[in-house]
Design an enzyme around this catalytic site. Sequence first.
Site, PDB file in Angstrom:
ATOM      1  CG  ASP A  16      42.741 -34.631  -6.246  1.00  0.00           C
ATOM      2  OD1 ASP A  16      43.408 -34.746  -7.533  1.00  0.00           O
ATOM      3  OD2 ASP A  16      41.879 -34.979  -6.008  1.00  0.00           O
ATOM      4  CG  ASN A  64      48.382 -41.380  -9.375  1.00  0.00           C
ATOM      5  OD1 ASN A  64      48.786 -40.932  -8.413  1.00  0.00           O
ATOM      6  ND2 ASN A  64      46.907 -41.305  -9.350  1.00  0.00           N
TER       7      ASN A  64
HETATM    8  C1  FPP Z   1      46.907 -34.765  -8.824  1.00  0.00           C
HETATM    9  O1  FPP Z   1      46.461 -34.115  -9.832  1.00  0.00           O
HETATM   10  C2  FPP Z   1      48.264 -34.651  -8.824  1.00  0.00           C
HETATM   11  C3  FPP Z   1      49.268 -35.915  -9.027  1.00  0.00           C
HETATM   12  C4  FPP Z   1      48.758 -37.198  -9.473  1.00  0.00           C
HETATM   13  C5  FPP Z   1      50.784 -35.701  -9.327  1.00  0.00           C
HETATM   14  C6  FPP Z   1      51.228 -34.532  -8.354  1.00  0.00           C
HETATM   15  C7  FPP Z   1      52.608 -34.476  -8.743  1.00  0.00           C
HETATM   16  C8  FPP Z   1      53.336 -33.096  -8.826  1.00  0.00           C
HETATM   17  C9  FPP Z   1      52.692 -31.980  -8.346  1.00  0.00           C
HETATM   18  C10 FPP Z   1      54.533 -32.964  -9.712  1.00  0.00           C
HETATM   19  C11 FPP Z   1      55.692 -33.577  -8.857  1.00  0.00           C
HETATM   20  C12 FPP Z   1      55.915 -33.818  -7.606  1.00  0.00           C
HETATM   21  C13 FPP Z   1      56.877 -33.452  -7.008  1.00  0.00           C
HETATM   22  C14 FPP Z   1      57.262 -33.795  -5.632  1.00  0.00           C
HETATM   23  C15 FPP Z   1      58.198 -32.580  -7.430  1.00  0.00           C
HETATM   24  P1  FPP Z   1      45.325 -34.871 -11.022  1.00  0.00           P
HETATM   25  O2  FPP Z   1      46.251 -35.115 -12.147  1.00  0.00           O
HETATM   26  O3  FPP Z   1      44.884 -36.076 -10.190  1.00  0.00           O
HETATM   27  O4  FPP Z   1      44.285 -33.944 -11.137  1.00  0.00           O
HETATM   28  P2  FPP Z   1      42.922 -34.098 -11.612  1.00  0.00           P
HETATM   29  O5  FPP Z   1      41.915 -34.973 -10.447  1.00  0.00           O
HETATM   30  O6  FPP Z   1      42.195 -32.691 -11.740  1.00  0.00           O
HETATM   31  O7  FPP Z   1      42.858 -34.822 -12.820  1.00  0.00           O
END
Ligand code: FPP
Length: 255
Positions: A16, A64
Amino acid sequence: MDESQQLPQHIAVIMDGNGRWAKKRFLPRFAGHRAGVEAVRRTVTACAEKGIQALTLFAFGNDNLQRPREEVGYLVELLFTSMQREVAKLHDNNIRMRFIGNYAYFGDKLTQKIHEAEAMTANNTGMTLVIAVNYSGRWDITQATQKIAQQVADGHLQAAAIDEQSISTHLSCADLPDPDLFIRTSGELRISNFLLWQLSYTELFFADVYWPDFGVDELEQALTSFQSRQRRFGRTGEQVRVRQSQRQSEQNEIA
Ligand code: FPP
């Protein structure tokens, strides 16, 4: 981390804070996700080197889907291109890949890539890397319930015979031990519909850093914290200590 102490067999991670990491740097959200892939690479490498048996990463939650269309599209594309770049390397490192969730929702191109990666790495004997894509814990319990209900409808199972084991065996990670350690970055203190059934007795660790800043030091902190916990599974602390010393003397006798 104490090398002589027990490591978790299975670690589950909610990655996250990519968006906030980017915002803090006046960058668009996708730059945070891109940096998040680097953290995935570091974490997979470190866990495999430490001999962790299974690592489950929450790459995309069912919830999401409510994000803006462009961001959902970007995340799916990022997963696809990351796989294009990394799967052969993971295979060379003896890592077995598994995908859980309703990833078919994202179409044939990604689904085919996922099936190829799973088939290519199926016989690897190193760490199992589980990627959760369009996954949610409630979705998992629902699909398991549907399969069990079908068995009852077909006359293969009595409703009264349904027990915890029958539910466990129909969940997505049935062949893996339940996670021993759960890590969530960014300081949020939630499980957010991740592996709801499987996290029943998991030790929880919340890291204050955003996911793109998660590295070997933060993993070590999580492992050190894990090693300081007494896992009781409903027993008393005294019972656990007695069991541990019994096991230790059995091991000493064998050695
Ligand atoms: C959360 O940060 C992250 C995600 C919803 C996506 C995670 C995906 C990756 C790290 C890349 C692809 C994965 C792989 C396995 C190659 P957020 O967007 O919720 O952050 P925020 O809460 O600060 O808005």
